[in-house]
Design a protein around this motif. Sequence first.
Motif, PDB file in Angstrom:
ATOM      1  N   ALA A  16       0.810  -1.211   0.000  1.00 32.78           N
ATOM      2  CA  ALA A  16       0.000   0.000   0.000  1.00 32.78           C
ATOM      3  C   ALA A  16       0.838   1.253   0.000  1.00 32.78           C
ATOM      4  O   ALA A  16       0.426   2.313  -0.514  1.00 32.78           O
ATOM      5  N   ASN A  17       2.014   1.186   0.588  1.00 36.44           N
ATOM      6  CA  ASN A  17       2.848   2.378   0.694  1.00 36.44           C
ATOM      7  C   ASN A  17       3.825   2.546  -0.454  1.00 36.44           C
ATOM      8  O   ASN A  17       4.566   3.526  -0.506  1.00 36.44           O
ATOM      9  N   SER A  18       3.919   1.568  -1.327  1.00 37.35           N
ATOM     10  CA  SER A  18       4.871   1.634  -2.445  1.00 37.35           C
ATOM     11  C   SER A  18       4.184   2.151  -3.694  1.00 37.35           C
ATOM     12  O   SER A  18       2.944   2.046  -3.832  1.00 37.35           O
ATOM     13  N   SER A  19       5.018   2.646  -4.546  1.00 40.73           N
ATOM     14  CA  SER A  19       4.469   3.162  -5.793  1.00 40.73           C
ATOM     15  C   SER A  19       4.166   2.020  -6.748  1.00 40.73           C
ATOM     16  O   SER A  19       4.788   0.962  -6.700  1.00 40.73           O
ATOM     17  N   VAL A  20       3.249   2.247  -7.633  1.00 40.77           N
ATOM     18  CA  VAL A  20       2.819   1.229  -8.588  1.00 40.77           C
ATOM     19  C   VAL A  20       3.756   1.265  -9.785  1.00 40.77           C
ATOM     20  O   VAL A  20       4.130   2.337 -10.264  1.00 40.77           O
ATOM     21  N   ARG A  21       4.084   0.041 -10.284  1.00 41.51           N
ATOM     22  CA  ARG A  21       4.942  -0.072 -11.448  1.00 41.51           C
ATOM     23  C   ARG A  21       4.127  -0.643 -12.614  1.00 41.51           C
ATOM     24  O   ARG A  21       3.346  -1.580 -12.427  1.00 41.51           O
ATOM     25  N   ARG A  22       4.407  -0.081 -13.769  1.00 41.00           N
ATOM     26  CA  ARG A  22       3.684  -0.505 -14.953  1.00 41.00           C
ATOM     27  C   ARG A  22       4.687  -0.945 -16.041  1.00 41.00           C
ATOM     28  O   ARG A  22       5.720  -0.303 -16.232  1.00 41.00           O
ATOM     29  N   PHE A  23       4.283  -2.064 -16.714  1.00 37.12           N
ATOM     30  CA  PHE A  23       5.093  -2.539 -17.838  1.00 37.12           C
ATOM     31  C   PHE A  23       4.193  -2.751 -19.013  1.00 37.12           C
ATOM     32  O   PHE A  23       3.123  -3.368 -18.882  1.00 37.12           O
ATOM     33  N   GLU A  24       4.631  -2.278 -20.125  1.00 41.16           N
ATOM     34  CA  GLU A  24       3.861  -2.482 -21.338  1.00 41.16           C
ATOM     35  C   GLU A  24       4.627  -3.458 -22.238  1.00 41.16           C
ATOM     36  O   GLU A  24       5.819  -3.305 -22.469  1.00 41.16           O
ATOM     37  N   VAL A  25       3.913  -4.431 -22.680  1.00 39.61           N
ATOM     38  CA  VAL A  25       4.500  -5.410 -23.598  1.00 39.61           C
ATOM     39  C   VAL A  25       3.576  -5.570 -24.770  1.00 39.61           C
ATOM     40  O   VAL A  25       2.354  -5.365 -24.655  1.00 39.61           O
ATOM     41  N   PRO A  26       4.115  -5.894 -25.894  1.00 39.58           N
ATOM     42  CA  PRO A  26       3.256  -6.134 -27.044  1.00 39.58           C
ATOM     43  C   PRO A  26       2.277  -7.261 -26.755  1.00 39.58           C
ATOM     44  O   PRO A  26       2.560  -8.198 -26.006  1.00 39.58           O
ATOM     45  N   LYS A  27       1.107  -7.119 -27.363  1.00 39.87           N
ATOM     46  CA  LYS A  27       0.066  -8.112 -27.118  1.00 39.87           C
ATOM     47  C   LYS A  27       0.485  -9.496 -27.591  1.00 39.87           C
ATOM     48  O   LYS A  27       0.004 -10.513 -27.099  1.00 39.87           O
ATOM     49  N   LEU A  28       1.463  -9.603 -28.527  1.00 34.43           N
ATOM     50  CA  LEU A  28       1.872 -10.896 -29.096  1.00 34.43           C
ATOM     51  C   LEU A  28       2.790 -11.685 -28.150  1.00 34.43           C
ATOM     52  O   LEU A  28       2.866 -12.906 -28.239  1.00 34.43           O
ATOM     53  N   ILE A  29       3.474 -10.958 -27.211  1.00 36.92           N
ATOM     54  CA  ILE A  29       4.458 -11.604 -26.345  1.00 36.92           C
ATOM     55  C   ILE A  29       3.844 -12.695 -25.472  1.00 36.92           C
ATOM     56  O   ILE A  29       4.400 -13.803 -25.367  1.00 36.92           O
ATOM     57  N   PRO A  30       2.739 -12.493 -24.769  1.00 40.20           N
ATOM     58  CA  PRO A  30       2.174 -13.574 -23.935  1.00 40.20           C
ATOM     59  C   PRO A  30       1.848 -14.817 -24.724  1.00 40.20           C
ATOM     60  O   PRO A  30       2.038 -15.955 -24.273  1.00 40.20           O
ATOM     61  N   TYR A  31       1.362 -14.600 -25.980  1.00 34.28           N
ATOM     62  CA  TYR A  31       1.032 -15.780 -26.786  1.00 34.28           C
ATOM     63  C   TYR A  31       2.305 -16.543 -27.172  1.00 34.28           C
ATOM     64  O   TYR A  31       2.344 -17.775 -27.182  1.00 34.28           O
ATOM     65  N   ILE A  32       3.329 -15.715 -27.498  1.00 29.72           N
ATOM     66  CA  ILE A  32       4.603 -16.361 -27.845  1.00 29.72           C
ATOM     67  C   ILE A  32       5.160 -17.106 -26.637  1.00 29.72           C
ATOM     68  O   ILE A  32       5.651 -18.246 -26.761  1.00 29.72           O
ATOM     69  N   ALA A  33       5.078 -16.430 -25.420  1.00 32.12           N
ATOM     70  CA  ALA A  33       5.573 -17.094 -24.207  1.00 32.12           C
ATOM     71  C   ALA A  33       4.786 -18.353 -23.907  1.00 32.12           C
ATOM     72  O   ALA A  33       5.324 -19.397 -23.516  1.00 32.12           O
ATOM     73  N   GLY A  34       3.446 -18.284 -24.093  1.00 32.94           N
ATOM     74  CA  GLY A  34       2.615 -19.487 -23.852  1.00 32.94           C
ATOM     75  C   GLY A  34       2.945 -20.596 -24.803  1.00 32.94           C
ATOM     76  O   GLY A  34       3.051 -21.777 -24.433  1.00 32.94           O
ATOM     77  N   ALA A  35       3.127 -20.157 -26.077  1.00 35.38           N
ATOM     78  CA  ALA A  35       3.479 -21.194 -27.068  1.00 35.38           C
ATOM     79  C   ALA A  35       4.831 -21.808 -26.750  1.00 35.38           C
ATOM     80  O   ALA A  35       5.044 -23.022 -26.878  1.00 35.38           O
ATOM     81  N   GLY A  36       5.790 -20.956 -26.327  1.00 34.60           N
ATOM     82  CA  GLY A  36       7.108 -21.491 -25.976  1.00 34.60           C
ATOM     83  C   GLY A  36       7.052 -22.424 -24.787  1.00 34.60           C
ATOM     84  O   GLY A  36       7.706 -23.485 -24.755  1.00 34.60           O
ATOM     85  N   LEU A  37       6.234 -21.984 -23.773  1.00 31.25           N
ATOM     86  CA  LEU A  37       6.085 -22.849 -22.589  1.00 31.25           C
ATOM     87  C   LEU A  37       5.466 -24.185 -22.962  1.00 31.25           C
ATOM     88  O   LEU A  37       5.892 -25.253 -22.505  1.00 31.25           O
ATOM     89  N   LEU A  38       4.422 -24.087 -23.821  1.00 30.81           N
ATOM     90  CA  LEU A  38       3.774 -25.331 -24.262  1.00 30.81           C
ATOM     91  C   LEU A  38       4.748 -26.212 -25.027  1.00 30.81           C
ATOM     92  O   LEU A  38       4.793 -27.435 -24.840  1.00 30.81           O
ATOM     93  N   SER A  39       5.561 -25.563 -25.901  1.00 32.48           N
ATOM     94  CA  SER A  39       6.552 -26.338 -26.653  1.00 32.48           C
ATOM     95  C   SER A  39       7.565 -26.981 -25.713  1.00 32.48           C
ATOM     96  O   SER A  39       7.981 -28.149 -25.892  1.00 32.48           O
TER      97      SER A  39
END
Length: 317
Positions: A16-39
């Motif tokens: 609650a006392n810390s600042s919020v951090r934001r990361f922006e990643v391309p929408k394709l990255i999670p799918y690529i990561a999921g596909a890699g994990l699945l592979s």
Amino acid sequence: MIWGKKRYTFVIIPDANSSVRRFEVPKLIPYIAGAGLLSLVIVTLTLYVLHARTAMVASDLQTRVKSQDTLYATTVQEKNQTIEQLQNEVINLSRQTSDMKTQIDDIRKLEDEVRTITGSDKTTAAVNSASSGLAMGGTNRPATDDEVQDMLEQTRTLLTDMNEEVDKLKHSIVNTKEAALAVQKKQRVTPTIWPVDSRTITSGFGLRQDPFTFRPSFHSGFDISAPLNSKVHVTADGVVQSTGSDSLHGNNIVVSHSDGLQTWYMHLNKINVDKGEKVEKGQVIGLVGSTGRSTGNHLHYEVLKNGVSIDPKPFLK
């Protein structure tokens, strides 16, 4: 292209006392990561299955290798046992062959003795000494293949020699048998035994002083003293040529044998055979007496060759 430009924003709120951090990643990255994990999962599972199968194959091969090793060791052991058994059989065969050779030599030696008895030519028999004792000793060293092969060759040679010896021995024994039968037949018809059990000769063959006239006279046989009614045996196979009684010879028997030989038995107390009767060597043909021209109980025994009286001594054994 538009979908690829879209982005995901990841918000990280530590507390609650810390600042919020934001990361922006391309929408394709999670799918690529999921596909890699699945592979990665698929590859891992594939590798696991392959490893499992490899482990199973290796275990099966190891089991087969152990089984083959056990079978090979058993086969080698059985082969060694068979070889050792065959070697022992070769040794026993060699020993039996040597013993048989010794027996053949013993038979030859016996044949020589028979030939000596029958008067045939004597052969030379080499007698090998055989070890009949059971005591043994020495170091325990396995027999080599060369030694076994040498023993086989020696045994083979010895067996070949023995076959030749046996063939010769067969013919030799047949000849010896025929010679022995001829000698036996001759012995049966030759007067070689004593006519009575007594060996007391009171008057021999040749010139003597006559017991009645006390003048020199020729005695044509042996006078053998024996008790009254002692058994008189014919001294060879033959045929009773005559039986009779007179004042000179008393009760007497003439027996004809082969080769022109005859035997004459005089002064008998009793005659047990008839004229023309076949008699066998040793058969009782009469009893000792003192009939005819006699001074006491005795047997006058005479041997004739072609009708001429000859000395009985060479015939008596």
